[in-house]
Scaffold this active site. Structure first.
Site, PDB file in Angstrom:
ATOM      1  N   LYS A 227       0.839  -1.194   0.000  1.00  7.83           N
ATOM      2  CA  LYS A 227       0.000   0.000   0.000  1.00  7.83           C
ATOM      3  C   LYS A 227       0.874   1.244   0.000  1.00  7.83           C
ATOM      4  O   LYS A 227       2.000   1.216   0.487  1.00  7.83           O
ATOM      5  CB  LYS A 227      -0.876  -0.045   1.254  1.00  7.83           C
ATOM      6  CG  LYS A 227      -1.838   1.084   1.414  1.00  7.83           C
ATOM      7  CD  LYS A 227      -2.849   0.722   2.492  1.00  7.83           C
ATOM      8  CE  LYS A 227      -3.816   1.871   2.697  1.00  7.83           C
ATOM      9  NZ  LYS A 227      -4.955   1.500   3.512  1.00  7.83           N
ATOM     10  N   ASP A 258      -3.813  -4.058  -5.166  1.00  5.68           N
ATOM     11  CA  ASP A 258      -5.052  -3.339  -4.891  1.00  5.68           C
ATOM     12  C   ASP A 258      -5.009  -2.092  -5.759  1.00  5.68           C
ATOM     13  O   ASP A 258      -4.053  -1.308  -5.686  1.00  5.68           O
ATOM     14  CB  ASP A 258      -5.129  -2.988  -3.401  1.00  5.68           C
ATOM     15  CG  ASP A 258      -6.441  -2.305  -3.028  1.00  5.68           C
ATOM     16  OD1 ASP A 258      -6.804  -1.317  -3.694  1.00  5.68           O
ATOM     17  OD2 ASP A 258      -7.100  -2.743  -2.063  1.00  5.68           O
ATOM     18  N   ASP A 293      -7.009   6.396  -1.837  1.00  6.43           N
ATOM     19  CA  ASP A 293      -7.492   5.016  -1.707  1.00  6.43           C
ATOM     20  C   ASP A 293      -8.854   5.019  -1.014  1.00  6.43           C
ATOM     21  O   ASP A 293      -9.009   4.521   0.082  1.00  6.43           O
ATOM     22  CB  ASP A 293      -6.460   4.219  -0.889  1.00  6.43           C
ATOM     23  CG  ASP A 293      -6.849   2.767  -0.720  1.00  6.43           C
ATOM     24  OD1 ASP A 293      -7.580   2.241  -1.576  1.00  6.43           O
ATOM     25  OD2 ASP A 293      -6.411   2.155   0.275  1.00  6.43           O
ATOM     26  N   ASP A 295     -11.691   3.594  -1.756  1.00 10.24           N
ATOM     27  CA  ASP A 295     -12.498   2.380  -1.784  1.00 10.24           C
ATOM     28  C   ASP A 295     -13.930   2.614  -2.231  1.00 10.24           C
ATOM     29  O   ASP A 295     -14.875   2.080  -1.640  1.00 10.24           O
ATOM     30  CB  ASP A 295     -12.442   1.652  -0.432  1.00 10.24           C
ATOM     31  CG  ASP A 295     -11.103   0.975  -0.219  1.00 10.24           C
ATOM     32  OD1 ASP A 295     -10.741   0.125  -1.035  1.00 10.24           O
ATOM     33  OD2 ASP A 295     -10.397   1.322   0.758  1.00 10.24           O
TER      34      ASP A 295
HETATM   35  C1  RNT Z   1      -6.476  -1.757   2.936  1.00  7.65           C
HETATM   36  C2  RNT Z   1      -6.370  -2.949   2.061  1.00  7.65           C
HETATM   37  C3  RNT Z   1      -7.011  -4.195   2.577  1.00  7.65           C
HETATM   38  C4  RNT Z   1      -8.349  -3.926   3.223  1.00  7.65           C
HETATM   39  C5  RNT Z   1      -9.109  -5.161   3.584  1.00  7.65           C
HETATM   40  C6  RNT Z   1     -10.258  -4.879   4.477  1.00  7.65           C
HETATM   41  O1  RNT Z   1      -6.084  -0.614   2.332  1.00  7.65           O
HETATM   42  O2  RNT Z   1      -6.859  -2.659   0.799  1.00  7.65           O
HETATM   43  O3  RNT Z   1      -7.111  -5.133   1.576  1.00  7.65           O
HETATM   44  O4  RNT Z   1      -9.163  -3.125   2.425  1.00  7.65           O
HETATM   45  O5  RNT Z   1      -8.251  -6.091   4.084  1.00  7.65           O
HETATM   46 ZN    ZN Z   2      -7.037  -4.290  -0.590  1.00 11.84          ZN
END
Ligand code: RNT
Ligand code: ZN
Length: 418
Positions: A227, A258, A293, A295
């Site tokens: 990350k 991610d 980030d 989400d």
């Molecule tokens: C966090 C990561 C991770 C989480 C989950 C809940 O930035 O993306 O994957 O979102 O584990």
């Molecule tokens: Zn993630």
């Protein structure tokens, strides 16, 4: 839309695709085989079912307070079952360690066992789902800013124990379902401000990971997720991309990409072909970062279609695990799931329908105008007629029809949760 109309549109689309050398029937068959690992945490805003008191920490944050979030295991299952009626294909459910069945008891993270997930395994089997798993570093009194990279041995050992237990739970899941359980390891470890001992924490993390991975398993696969930064941990992330890419390449671990964990102008799609050369497989967390980030719910945008196309172009569908990772608490959560799953499938369908043979030929001949033109034209080819037919064939809502179904579910179920 009428059945015959969808069928007719598909026949026309199929012919159009044949004209550019693409077999639409084959694309449909391949799409049918693509499993998506559905993240359980959209259902309840990453809360989980521990009875420990969430003390925060971890740098992630669900925002919004749309009514109807799942409050217990039964409700998550009910919601996921609803989602499954609105998407085609056979999929997986991705659980976090905090979603165990703790029966109202206090079970600390260094005490969790396969038994706490036996109910999930049974239920998943009944529903034809496979399970994936995640260790949980955040939202615990011992989370702080550092877990596996903590210089304090007692805290570090606590998290090593937790993560080892998660691996053994994953192994049991994999055995039970006769299919490897993919276990993702993401920790938030980092620092808000300038850090001068950057090497030190990374050395500690490397050693902790070695301890965590010492036990070999046959029914689970490890992946490690990097990350860029977390909230409150903006200046330094111990588990950065360089760190995990290096670790993954050296120790042959799967690296999780991610799509929200990189600089916003960085292409995640371009990473696929490099990772395929140096790491065993790839895990994806398909998300939608807005400015950071954040989400947001995954949608069909260029980032996702490019990613899907790169995987198809590399013929790597069997080496890439496709998971979702977003948590929007501001809209109907069932809707959030369905939009994201369908968007991801549409992206892969577009990838599968790409006139790749012709495009490659142009590229090899140095015909770059022709390559660009065909890429442009391909965007407008009738992939959506193929998509509608895919939904029809699978007996699920075609097009926007699922909106009404989710509204109904809200009326009957989620809207009554107060
Ligand atoms: C966090 C990561 C991770 C989480 C989950 C809940 O930035 O993306 O994957 O979102 O584990
Ligand atoms: Zn993630």
């Amino acid at each position: 839309m009428k059945y015959e109309l969808i069928q007719k549109s598909y026949e026309i689309a199929k012919e159009r695709y044949a004209g550019v050398g693409v077999d639409a029937d084959k694309a449909l068959d391949e799409l049918q085989q693509i499993s998506i690992s559905i993240h359980c945490w959209q259902a309840d805003d990453v809360t989980g079912f521990e009875n420990l008191g969430n003390l925060g920490g971890g740098g992630i944050q669900a925002t919004g307070n749309y009514p109807g979030k799942a409050r217990n295991i039964d409700e998550i299952r009910q919601d996921v079952e609803k989602v499954l009626t609105l998407v085609a294909g056979s999929h997986r459910l991705n659980l976090h360690a905090i979603y165990g069945d703790f029966q109202g008891k206090i079970v600390d993270r260094n005490q969790i066992e396969p038994a706490h997930f036996a109910g999930w395994m049974q239920w998943a089997k009944e529903k034809g789902l496979k399970l994936d798993f995640n260790s949980t570093s955040f939202g615990h009194p011992k989370s702080g800013d550092l877990t596996l990279a903590n210089p304090d041995k007692s805290i570090r050992d606590f998290w090593i124990e937790h993560t080892q237990r998660c691996r053994s739970i994953s192994e049991e899941m994999g055995k039970f379902q006769n299919d490897p359980c993919i276990m993702n390891l993401w920790i938030h470890d980092g620092s808000k401000d300038f850090t001068v001992n950057r090497l030190k924490y990374r050395q500690i993390l490397e050693q902790s990971l070695d301890a965590v991975f010492a036990q070999k398993y046959l029914n689970m696969k490890d992946c490690i997720e990097a990350k860029l930064f977390g909230i409150g941990l903006e200046s330094y992330t111990v588990g950065s991309y360089d760190f995990y890419l290096g670790y993954g390449a050296k120790k042959q671990k799967i690296v999780t990409l991610d799509t929200g964990h990189f600089h916003l102008t960085e292409s995640i799609a371009d990473k696929i072909s490099s990772l395929l050369l140096f790491t065993p497989e790839i895990m994806l967390h398909v998300s939608r970062p807005i400015r950071w980030d954040s989400d947001h719910v995954t949608i069909l945008n260029d980032d996702v279609t490019e990613l899907a196309k790169e995987i198809v172009r590399a013929e790597a569908l069997d080496r890439v695990h496709i998971g979702l990772d977003y948590f929007d608490a501001s809209i109907n959560r069932i809707g959030a799931y369905v939009v994201g799953i369908r968007a991801t499938q549409k992206a892969f369908l577009q990838g599968l329908l790409e006139p790749i043979t012709k495009l490659r030929e142009y590229e090899e001949n140095g015909q770059y105008f022709e390559r660009l033109a065909l890429l442009e034209e391909a965007k407008g080819l009738p992939w959506n007629a193929v998509w509608d037919y895919f939904c029809l064939k699978n007996g699920i809502a075609v097009g926007e029809k699922y909106i009404a179904e989710i509204q109904q579910y809200e009326k009957d179920v989620t809207g009554k949760r107060v």
